[in-house]
Design a protein around this motif. Structure first.
Motif, PDB file in Angstrom:
ATOM      1  N   SER A  52       7.013   8.497   5.467  1.00  0.00           N
ATOM      2  CA  SER A  52       5.920   8.809   6.377  1.00  0.00           C
ATOM      3  C   SER A  52       4.790   7.789   6.259  1.00  0.00           C
ATOM      4  O   SER A  52       4.213   7.360   7.264  1.00  0.00           O
ATOM      5  N   THR A  53       4.482   7.396   5.026  1.00  0.00           N
ATOM      6  CA  THR A  53       3.419   6.415   4.808  1.00  0.00           C
ATOM      7  C   THR A  53       3.781   5.084   5.477  1.00  0.00           C
ATOM      8  O   THR A  53       2.955   4.465   6.147  1.00  0.00           O
TER       9      THR A  53
ATOM     10  N   LEU B  45       8.876  13.234  -2.278  1.00  0.00           N
ATOM     11  CA  LEU B  45       8.150  11.978  -2.482  1.00  0.00           C
ATOM     12  C   LEU B  45       8.731  10.854  -1.618  1.00  0.00           C
ATOM     13  O   LEU B  45       7.988   9.991  -1.144  1.00  0.00           O
ATOM     14  N   ILE B  46      10.026  10.873  -1.414  1.00  0.00           N
ATOM     15  CA  ILE B  46      10.644   9.835  -0.583  1.00  0.00           C
ATOM     16  C   ILE B  46      10.287  10.086   0.885  1.00  0.00           C
ATOM     17  O   ILE B  46      10.103   9.148   1.665  1.00  0.00           O
TER      18      ILE B  46
ATOM     19  N   ASP C 254       3.756   1.751  -1.677  1.00  0.00           N
ATOM     20  CA  ASP C 254       4.166   2.084  -3.044  1.00  0.00           C
ATOM     21  C   ASP C 254       2.966   2.526  -3.876  1.00  0.00           C
ATOM     22  O   ASP C 254       3.077   3.393  -4.743  1.00  0.00           O
TER      23      ASP C 254
ATOM     24  N   SER D 116       0.824  -1.211   0.000  1.00  0.00           N
ATOM     25  CA  SER D 116       0.000   0.000   0.000  1.00  0.00           C
ATOM     26  C   SER D 116       0.859   1.263   0.000  1.00  0.00           C
ATOM     27  O   SER D 116       0.448   2.301  -0.522  1.00  0.00           O
TER      28      SER D 116
ATOM     29  N   LEU E 254       0.313   4.173  -2.677  1.00  0.00           N
ATOM     30  CA  LEU E 254      -0.105   5.520  -2.260  1.00  0.00           C
ATOM     31  C   LEU E 254       0.825   6.599  -2.812  1.00  0.00           C
ATOM     32  O   LEU E 254       0.362   7.648  -3.265  1.00  0.00           O
ATOM     33  N   ILE E 255       2.130   6.337  -2.818  1.00  0.00           N
ATOM     34  CA  ILE E 255       3.021   7.398  -3.311  1.00  0.00           C
ATOM     35  C   ILE E 255       2.936   7.539  -4.827  1.00  0.00           C
ATOM     36  O   ILE E 255       3.385   8.529  -5.383  1.00  0.00           O
ATOM     37  N   GLN E 256       2.340   6.539  -5.496  1.00  0.00           N
ATOM     38  CA  GLN E 256       2.192   6.669  -6.950  1.00  0.00           C
ATOM     39  C   GLN E 256       0.882   7.325  -7.357  1.00  0.00           C
ATOM     40  O   GLN E 256       0.618   7.491  -8.550  1.00  0.00           O
ATOM     41  N   ARG E 257       0.078   7.679  -6.382  1.00  0.00           N
ATOM     42  CA  ARG E 257      -1.106   8.462  -6.745  1.00  0.00           C
ATOM     43  C   ARG E 257      -0.634   9.755  -7.409  1.00  0.00           C
ATOM     44  O   ARG E 257       0.219  10.464  -6.889  1.00  0.00           O
ATOM     45  N   GLY E 258      -1.220  10.017  -8.567  1.00  0.00           N
ATOM     46  CA  GLY E 258      -0.744  11.152  -9.364  1.00  0.00           C
ATOM     47  C   GLY E 258      -0.777  12.469  -8.620  1.00  0.00           C
ATOM     48  O   GLY E 258       0.044  13.354  -8.850  1.00  0.00           O
ATOM     49  N   GLU E 259      -1.733  12.605  -7.686  1.00  0.00           N
ATOM     50  CA  GLU E 259      -1.866  13.879  -6.977  1.00  0.00           C
ATOM     51  C   GLU E 259      -0.661  14.141  -6.071  1.00  0.00           C
ATOM     52  O   GLU E 259      -0.372  15.281  -5.740  1.00  0.00           O
ATOM     53  N   PHE E 260       0.016  13.063  -5.648  1.00  0.00           N
ATOM     54  CA  PHE E 260       1.257  13.233  -4.896  1.00  0.00           C
ATOM     55  C   PHE E 260       2.455  13.260  -5.846  1.00  0.00           C
ATOM     56  O   PHE E 260       3.319  14.117  -5.766  1.00  0.00           O
ATOM     57  N   LEU E 261       2.472  12.256  -6.731  1.00  0.00           N
ATOM     58  CA  LEU E 261       3.640  12.046  -7.600  1.00  0.00           C
ATOM     59  C   LEU E 261       3.892  13.233  -8.520  1.00  0.00           C
ATOM     60  O   LEU E 261       5.034  13.632  -8.737  1.00  0.00           O
ATOM     61  N   THR E 262       2.820  13.803  -9.077  1.00  0.00           N
ATOM     62  CA  THR E 262       3.004  14.788 -10.144  1.00  0.00           C
ATOM     63  C   THR E 262       2.644  16.213  -9.717  1.00  0.00           C
ATOM     64  O   THR E 262       2.350  17.063 -10.537  1.00  0.00           O
TER      65      THR E 262
END
Lengths: 125, 510, 448
Positions: free
Chosen positions: C337-338, C331-332, C86, C84, C88-96
């Protein structure tokens, strides 16, 4: 008899005898906007005319406060760091930054009086 | 119509979400682990005897927490993000997939070199692309971001001056329109900074620059295309004057996306330039990083590049990890752990390969076309700061708002309600009330037309003189309205603390 | 090209609106000579399947740690990554998303940073933490620079138990500022005397816990000695999982804690990108580098977050900024944190216990091998072994047997013959009993 003088960097100094009180002008506080942080010099600090003596910050800007004259700091305004908004609300009164013992009262001759400073500010805007 | 309030504070899809510390179920965890073997601990007297204070949440709660947080963000995936200077272009998911290949993701920096030859090949591939695109002799791959790349370039320059008996050169010239990182980097490298004024057309005042050149000058840092979105036409002349004065020419590559695949910066006389892989080469910004700032170097500076460096012994790759040895004989040392931002290199190479040289050239063409389209169409109501053509970004000043009571900030906040991310505001500093727009090649004409319509509408509305209050109230439709930054700065709250009567960890706020 | 949405028709229409005949005309400010000499040797565009093929071929040349028993550490650690995290951090709203400069539409990133700052402060035992630095090594250099600002001194003492990359990065960075960085000789036996060396010239003393060679040490007395001399104690943490089990640096008197968050933030990725952790005491807030997120309210009185105290930073203070850092490791930091949120107090402490138990299991076995000596008495999940022969050769031999059997100290200190036989070994929750058995059997064979 006290006299007040101004610098081109928008500091004021009000002098009684050989002790001056220094702050920033109404114009300067207006340009900075809401002031969020102030650092005042410790007593005993030696400063030169035009040298950095204090720090004033808003959210988006940081500025040095330069000493209008040379001398030794007698007292920093210890109330300011906890209530920096005083500089906005009362720049010429409770919002003073530090008191300084002048080493050369003649330095005041190189500064502007109220009329000259008002003219200087009018030309800026 | 006034909006009804809800009992929950939620507004349909806009869901309120507390801090993880407020969702704590003590003892809960979302990670199940195998049972530890029974052993006799060997922790000496360093075993912790106190609670840490971390909250416990279940897996569904954690997934929901971050999903809800994500929904409060604007992103390039969701819409137009014309943030000048930042090159918010599409981030292909192929890059992510490639970076997660076990052969790239699941390798350790200190495996025997014989087991990571493919990783060294990847770094060398990225380096080869950057060298060919720029025509430069070498590239230092370790800088972690743009500002770190600037530092790398200046460290090479300082090392070269020292090696050549030029240690008296202690000042860097930086145009006043520069990004803040330029003077900050110069200071971090032990240099004094002198500002060079811009001329009326938004470019470096070449005469003023030449007047500043003297034996104490170590280097000139110039962003090109510059922060006003214009190409420094005289850069070859500048480079020559700088070199004649015994100094180096550092070009800030933040805006490289405008010229990639069109010219080689070596042909401009550049000695060093960092390249933001997270801008020009599509690696994601991730809400603030990570980036990578490989720094290309001229032959004069190449010997001083930092370690580690990938080298080739015959056909076999190797890594030189120590300054003072082999290819790194004159290296100034190490400026980052391990082998640089490897995962970012993978993403960048994935993009480079996908685009190809023809695609990169088309991309810079489209980026510049898009910016000029904005410049042309928006000039109908807005006031451009400079004459065109611009490069990949268009800058407007706030003359069009004069007397309206509406400010650049108000326009930006009103754009949020229009569903786009505002342009960069109040930068460059040399443009009054600047709005700096960088559309990038990612945007279709339809997207640009929509944005233009919104912005022209707002400009007309501002000029109508009747809508000042509306502007001051914007944004209305975002997850939060304008936030009180003064309050945040006057009494900083930088972390969660348990309520005074709570049962959480109390050791924190001493 | 699939990433470019403009059609040729669009381009013609847009050129018409601009009043230009061609795209090339828009580039007219570029020097003609440079345009003419631009020749490139690079390939043209490639399809998705071609890119995948080329990069997969390259990746396949590496021996990934999941394909072999692996015991590598030395500042980079292989841990399990919850699925979960990996996702969550790939959600576009965070990633981009970019740096949260427009807080009204960046509350997700900002709240996550606020939570990250709190988590880092909690596990290090410090009062405040920033939104991240590039990595542990650069964070260490920033800590020394900050200590110089705080103390107005320009000399630093760095322990031989600090990671060599942190030492090198700090020394390199500081030499350009004319700050003297005295790096003590590598200290695999954990015997160096730091307290005896402290003078009032030093801005700070830098140590690491667990140390580079694995030692767990109580630095309380060192902290006192530093403070008596007017110096700060900087503590580096390269393995934050250890903080689930050992006393946090804040409680032994650290003034600045820096570290590498990679071990909790996803794949090793050949060492980068990582995430630099930076925590300190509130009284040093104004001298701190990097972004900070703070709590406030919006116009409707609702709680929200903003970037704050930016006047320390380069975009406002320019040459007087506390650092030149702009892009950090957002992002890291989110991944860190996640993962920390998924673990919670119970999971984090259990993960640490499991790591220690695996390392002790490994140590129990290898220290009985003939000619092998375990150096640290107290350690977390990594320790140094003295072998009867050169460690680099042993590691190569193990690699031939498809075992990634630790990191030879000579990789970092090639000019120290007395360290040639030292091997760093790490065990984490990703190792199995079978892995340990395979390593011990192979080591026995290679050493005999």
């Amino acid at each position: 008899m006290s006299q007040t003088r101004f610098t081109k960097d928008h500091e004021w100094i009000k002098v009684d005898g050989n002790v001056g009180t220094v702050g920033i002008t109404e114009f300067a506080q207006g340009q900075l906007g809401d002031i969020v942080f102030v650092e005042v010099p410790p007593a005993g600090k030696a400063v030169k005319a035009g040298g950095e003596a204090a720090v004033v910050e808003s959210v988006k800007a940081a500025s040095e406060v330069y000493s209008p004259v040379s001398g030794t700091v007698k007292e920093g305004n210890s109330a300011l760091p906890d209530a920096p908004e005083t500089v906005n609300s009362d720049p010429r009164g409770k919002g003073w930054f530090f008191k300084i013992e002048l080493s050369d009262v003649k330095e005041l001759d190189g500064l502007m009086d109220q009329a000259a400073y008002d003219k200087f500010v009018a030309e800026l805007s | 119509m006034t909006m009804p309030t809800t009992a929950s504070g939620n507004r349909g899809l806009q869901l309120e979400q507390g801090l993880i510390f407020e969702l704590n179920t003590p003892g809960m965890t979302a990670v199940d682990l195998p049972t530890a073997p029974k052993v006799t601990e060997r922790l000496g007297d360093m075993k912790n005897s106190q609670a840490i204070g971390l909250p416990g949440l279940s897996e569904p709660d954690v997934v929901r927490h971050y999903t809800r947080l994500s929904q409060k963000n604007y992103s390039i995936d969701s819409g137009f993000y014309p943030l000048g200077s930042c090159t918010m272009k599409h981030n292909p998911r192929l890059n992510e997939k490639m970076a997660r290949l076990p052969g790239f993701a699941d390798i350790h920096p200190f495996q025997p070199v014989s087991t990571v030859l493919g990783a060294l090949e990847l770094i060398d591939t990225c380096a080869a692309w950057l060298k060919d695109l720029t025509g430069m002799a070498a590239v230092a791959m370790s800088p972690a971001a743009g500002a770190h790349g600037e530092l790398c370039g200046l460290m090479c320059i300082k090392s070269a001056h020292e090696a050549n008996g030029q240690s008296h050169r202690k000042t860097i010239l930086v145009p006043e329109s520069a990004h803040g990182t330029n003077p900050a980097t110069a200071a971090l490298c032990g240099y004094a900074v002198e500002a060079i004024p811009a001329n009326a057309e938004g470019r470096v005042d070449v005469a003023a620059l030449k007047a500043h050149l003297r034996p104490e000058i170590a280097a000139v840092m110039i962003t090109n295309p510059n922060t006003c979105g214009l190409f420094e036409r005289d850069c070859i002349d500048i480079a020559k004057a700088v070199h004649d004065a015994g100094a180096y020419f550092y070009m800030d590559g933040a805006n490289y996306n405008a010229i990639v695949g069109r010219l080689r910066i070596a042909d401009l006389g550049v000695d060093a330039m960092h390249i933001n892989l997270h801008k020009t080469f599509s690696t994601p910004h991730g809400g603030g990083g990570p980036g990578a700032g490989p720094t290309v170097l001229s032959a004069k500076l190449a010997p001083f590049a930092p370690v580690p460096m990938v080298v080739k012994v015959g056909e076999r790759y190797d890594a030189e990890e120590h300054a003072g040895f082999g290819a790194a004989k004159q290296s100034y040392g190490r400026m980052k752990g391990y082998h640089g931002q490897f995962g970012v290199f993978v993403r960048a190479v994935s993009y480079m390969m996908a685009m190809g040289i023809d695609g990169l050239r088309q991309a810079s063409g489209d980026a510049v076309l898009n910016a000029n389209y904005l410049l042309a169409r928006l000039s109908e109501e807005l006031t451009p700061a400079f004459d065109g053509p611009c490069m990949h970004e268009a800058v407007f000043d706030d003359r069009f708002l004069k007397g309206t009571g509406v400010t650049t900030l108000d326009i930006a906040k009103a754009l949020i309600d229009e569903g786009v991310h505002p342009p960069t505001m109040y930068f460059p500093l040399v443009v009054h009330g600047a709005l700096l727009m960088e559309p990038t090649e990612t945007e279709s004409k339809a997207t640009l037309d929509g944005f233009i319509e919104s912005l022209l509408h707002l400009a007309r509305k501002a000029k109508s003189g009747t809508a000042e209050a509306d502007f001051k109230a914007a944004p209305m439709y975002s997850p939060r309205r304008r936030l009180d930054e003064t309050k945040a700065a006057r009494k900083p709250i930088l972390r969660w603390l348990p309520p005074a009567d709570g049962n959480g960890a109390k050791q924190a706020a001493e | 090209m699939r990433y470019l949405p403009l059609s040729d028709t669009n381009r013609r229409e847009m050129l018409g609106a601009i009043g230009a005949a061609s795209v090339d005309e828009l580039f007219r400010d570029l020097p003609k000579a440079a345009l003419a000499s631009a020749k490139f040797a690079l390939p043209n565009t490639a399809s998705e399947i071609e890119v995948e093929r080329a990069l997969s071929t390259m990746a396949a040349k590496n021996l990934n740690c999941g394909a072999a028993p692996s015991f590598l550490g030395a500042g980079n650690y292989r841990h399990h990554t919850p699925a979960s995290m990996d996702y969550l951090i790939q959600r576009g709203e965070f990633l981009t998303a970019y740096t949260p400069y427009q807080p009204e539409i960046s509350q997700g990133t900002l709240q996550a940073i606020f939570e990250f700052q709190t988590q880092v402060a909690l596990i290090t035992g410090m009062e405040i933490a920033n939104a991240s630095m590039y990595d542990g090594a650069t964070a260490c250099a920033e800590a020394v620079a900050m200590a110089c600002r705080v103390t107005k001194r320009s000399q630093a003492l760095v322990s031989g138990n600090v990671h060599p990359h942190y030492r090198d990065t700090t020394a390199t960075t500081m030499k350009f500022l004319d700050v003297g960085v005295e790096c003590l000789a590598p200290d695999p036996y954990g015997v160096e005397d730091l307290i005896g060396r402290i003078t009032d010239e030093y801005a700070c003393v830098v140590v690491q816990t667990p140390g580079f060679f694995g030692h767990l040490k109580d630095y309380t007395a060192l902290a006192d000695a530093c403070h008596k001399a007017g110096a700060l104690l900087v503590v580096c943490v390269t393995e934050p999982v250890s903080l689930g089990l050992i006393t946090p640096p804040g409680r032994i008197g650290a003034d600045i804690v820096v570290g590498e968050g990679q071990s909790l933030a996803g794949p090793m990725s050949f060492g980068g990108p990582g995430v630099g952790l930076f925590a300190t005491r509130e009284k040093f807030l104004r001298q701190m580098p990097g972004r900070l997120c703070g709590e406030t309210t919006d116009e409707d009185g609702r709680r929200g977050w903003v970037l704050t105290l930016s006047t320390r930073e380069q975009h406002i203070r320019r040459e007087k900024a506390t650092s030149n850092i702009c892009t950090n490791s957002g992002l890291i930091a989110l991944a860190f944190s996640t993962h920390m949120t998924l673990l919670g107090e119970a999971g984090f402490t259990r993960l640490a216990q499991l790591n220690h138990a695996m390392a002790v299991t490994l140590a129990d076995k290898v220290e009985t091998l003939p000619g092998v000596k375990l150096l640290p008495n107290a350690f977390f999940n990594e320790f140094t072994l003295a072998l009867p022969n050169a460690a680099a050769g042993v590691v190569e031999e193990l690699a031939k047997r498809k075992i990634l059997g630790g990191v030879p100290v000579s990789r970092f200190y090639p000019t120290y013959p007395e360290l040639a036989n030292l091997l760093l070994l790490t065990a984490t929750e990703t190792n199995t009993a079978a892995d340990i058995y395979a390593l011990v059997a192979a080591l026995k064979e290679v050493l005999s």
